[in-house]
Write a protein that holds these residues in place. Structure first.
Motif, PDB file in Angstrom:
ATOM      1  N   UNK A 135      34.612  51.963  42.490  1.00  0.00           N
ATOM      2  CA  UNK A 135      34.105  51.064  43.531  1.00  0.00           C
ATOM      3  C   UNK A 135      32.621  51.299  43.814  1.00  0.00           C
ATOM      4  N   UNK A 136      32.156  52.544  43.702  1.00  0.00           N
ATOM      5  CA  UNK A 136      30.739  52.806  43.958  1.00  0.00           C
ATOM      6  C   UNK A 136      29.834  52.096  42.961  1.00  0.00           C
ATOM      7  N   UNK A 137      30.366  51.795  41.775  1.00  0.00           N
ATOM      8  CA  UNK A 137      29.574  51.145  40.726  1.00  0.00           C
ATOM      9  C   UNK A 137      29.558  49.625  40.863  1.00  0.00           C
ATOM     10  N   UNK A 138      30.313  49.093  41.802  1.00  0.00           N
ATOM     11  CA  UNK A 138      30.451  47.641  41.933  1.00  0.00           C
ATOM     12  C   UNK A 138      29.405  47.082  42.902  1.00  0.00           C
ATOM     13  N   UNK A 139      28.151  47.302  42.552  1.00  0.00           N
ATOM     14  CA  UNK A 139      27.039  46.839  43.381  1.00  0.00           C
ATOM     15  C   UNK A 139      26.416  45.599  42.746  1.00  0.00           C
ATOM     16  N   UNK A 140      26.179  44.585  43.565  1.00  0.00           N
ATOM     17  CA  UNK A 140      25.467  43.387  43.128  1.00  0.00           C
ATOM     18  C   UNK A 140      24.385  43.100  44.162  1.00  0.00           C
ATOM     19  N   UNK A 141      23.122  43.119  43.720  1.00  0.00           N
ATOM     20  CA  UNK A 141      21.978  42.908  44.613  1.00  0.00           C
ATOM     21  C   UNK A 141      22.032  43.866  45.809  1.00  0.00           C
ATOM     22  N   UNK A 142      22.416  45.114  45.528  1.00  0.00           N
ATOM     23  CA  UNK A 142      22.421  46.124  46.574  1.00  0.00           C
ATOM     24  C   UNK A 142      23.605  46.072  47.517  1.00  0.00           C
ATOM     25  N   UNK A 143      24.528  45.147  47.270  1.00  0.00           N
ATOM     26  CA  UNK A 143      25.708  45.005  48.126  1.00  0.00           C
ATOM     27  C   UNK A 143      26.954  45.415  47.358  1.00  0.00           C
ATOM     28  N   UNK A 144      27.872  46.082  48.062  1.00  0.00           N
ATOM     29  CA  UNK A 144      29.125  46.475  47.435  1.00  0.00           C
ATOM     30  C   UNK A 144      29.998  45.238  47.231  1.00  0.00           C
ATOM     31  N   UNK A 145      30.427  45.005  45.975  1.00  0.00           N
ATOM     32  CA  UNK A 145      31.238  43.830  45.642  1.00  0.00           C
ATOM     33  C   UNK A 145      32.448  44.257  44.809  1.00  0.00           C
ATOM     34  N   UNK A 146      33.463  44.846  45.427  1.00  0.00           N
ATOM     35  CA  UNK A 146      34.648  45.266  44.660  1.00  0.00           C
ATOM     36  C   UNK A 146      35.509  44.074  44.265  1.00  0.00           C
ATOM     37  N   UNK A 147      36.519  44.335  43.434  1.00  0.00           N
ATOM     38  CA  UNK A 147      37.489  43.285  43.131  1.00  0.00           C
ATOM     39  C   UNK A 147      38.054  42.748  44.441  1.00  0.00           C
ATOM     40  N   UNK A 148      38.243  41.443  44.560  1.00  0.00           N
ATOM     41  CA  UNK A 148      38.245  40.407  43.518  1.00  0.00           C
ATOM     42  C   UNK A 148      36.928  39.642  43.353  1.00  0.00           C
ATOM     43  N   UNK A 149      35.800  40.278  43.562  1.00  0.00           N
ATOM     44  CA  UNK A 149      34.515  39.587  43.490  1.00  0.00           C
ATOM     45  C   UNK A 149      34.251  39.001  42.099  1.00  0.00           C
ATOM     46  N   UNK A 150      34.077  37.700  42.045  1.00  0.00           N
ATOM     47  CA  UNK A 150      33.744  37.054  40.777  1.00  0.00           C
ATOM     48  C   UNK A 150      32.306  37.358  40.370  1.00  0.00           C
ATOM     49  N   UNK A 151      31.448  37.546  41.352  1.00  0.00           N
ATOM     50  CA  UNK A 151      30.051  37.885  41.075  1.00  0.00           C
ATOM     51  C   UNK A 151      29.976  39.221  40.346  1.00  0.00           C
ATOM     52  N   UNK A 152      30.726  40.201  40.832  1.00  0.00           N
ATOM     53  CA  UNK A 152      30.757  41.521  40.183  1.00  0.00           C
ATOM     54  C   UNK A 152      31.316  41.415  38.773  1.00  0.00           C
ATOM     55  N   UNK A 153      32.386  40.651  38.609  1.00  0.00           N
ATOM     56  CA  UNK A 153      33.034  40.543  37.306  1.00  0.00           C
ATOM     57  C   UNK A 153      32.126  39.826  36.302  1.00  0.00           C
ATOM     58  N   UNK A 154      31.441  38.795  36.741  1.00  0.00           N
ATOM     59  CA  UNK A 154      30.490  38.101  35.855  1.00  0.00           C
ATOM     60  C   UNK A 154      29.410  39.066  35.366  1.00  0.00           C
ATOM     61  N   UNK A 155      28.884  39.858  36.290  1.00  0.00           N
ATOM     62  CA  UNK A 155      27.837  40.807  35.937  1.00  0.00           C
ATOM     63  C   UNK A 155      28.360  41.861  34.966  1.00  0.00           C
ATOM     64  N   UNK A 156      29.583  42.310  35.173  1.00  0.00           N
ATOM     65  CA  UNK A 156      30.185  43.302  34.286  1.00  0.00           C
ATOM     66  C   UNK A 156      30.320  42.748  32.870  1.00  0.00           C
ATOM     67  N   UNK A 157      30.813  41.518  32.763  1.00  0.00           N
ATOM     68  CA  UNK A 157      30.977  40.903  31.446  1.00  0.00           C
ATOM     69  C   UNK A 157      29.628  40.714  30.759  1.00  0.00           C
TER      70      UNK A 157
END
Length: 233
Positions: A135-157
């Motif tokens: 969960x600590x690695x699920x940062x998008x634009x400095x904000x924590x975005x854990x599952x089910x965040x689509x923004x986080x998943x898009x960035x991961x892919x």
């Protein structure tokens, strides 16, 4: 590429781990919601936990946004588990199953890094995963975005250079599967540990264990994955 959840997917967290995390979380929230002298009531704690979990997908996000709680402090306190190895219950043959699945495997968990790495070490599965995303690695634009965040998943892919349709998410939580499916990720729903599929403290079972349209394959155990591969191609 495979994305594997950890708790209640690769091991039975409902057996002993989730009840302890739940108790730790209740105690933590009671202190934060209290007035400094008296802790919040059980009713207030339950309302906050469930409300934030439903609204944000993780109780932690609600505590951060509404009570200025630090993520590191919350995760450390709630996942402080003595004798973790004695609490873990898992099936045999998981390493063999993972070896038989073609493609890279990434652990993608809303649990904190220290806890999830300890669990994976005790399971003996860490070498089968090329990356470990906690969960600590699920940062998008400095904000924590854990599952089910689509923004986080898009960035991961994007980071791993994999298109959504070439990725498979293996999970017990329907909200996470639904979100991934909306991006085009193929989905596998693991059901055998669903008596309490999240650490809210109350069973959150779907009313029916019928496969939703956004789930490509439903399995009782991840050990059934090799036999169901043809349905994911």
């Amino acid at each position: 590429m495979w994305l594997f959840d950890l708790d209640n997917t690769l091991h039975d967290a409902s057996h002993a781990i989730f009840p302890l995390i739940s108790a730790n979380m209740n105690a933590y929230i009671a202190r934060v919601l209290g007035d400094g002298v008296t802790e919040a009531s059980a009713e207030q704690v339950n309302a906050a936990r469930l409300g934030y979990w439903k609204r944000y997908g993780a109780t932690l996000l609600g505590m951060m946004r509404h009570h200025q709680v630090g993520a590191a402090d919350f995760l450390r306190e709630t996942h402080d588990l003595a004798d973790l190895q004695q609490l873990i219950r898992a099936e045999c043959g998981l390493a063999r199953m993972l070896r038989s699945l073609p493609g890279r495997k990434i652990l993608l968990t809303n649990a904190p890094s220290r806890y999830s790495r300890d669990v994976m070490r005790h399971l003996g599965l860490q070498r089968h995963f090329s990356h470990h995303v906690a969960i600590e690695n699920m940062q998008v634009h400095g904000q924590l975005r854990p599952k089910p965040s689509k923004l986080m998943l898009r960035r991961l892919l994007r980071r791993h250079g994999v298109s959504a349709h070439r990725c498979i998410l293996v999970e017990d939580t329907l909200a996470n599967l639904r979100s991934a499916s909306q991006l085009g990720v193929r989905t596998v729903w693991v059901t055998q540990y669903l008596r309490c599929s999240d650490p809210i403290g109350q069973a959150s079972l779907p009313r029916m264990l019928k496969r939703p349209a956004y789930v490509d394959v439903k399995v009782k155990s991840v050990r059934q994955l090799p036999a169901r591969l043809h349905r994911l191609r």
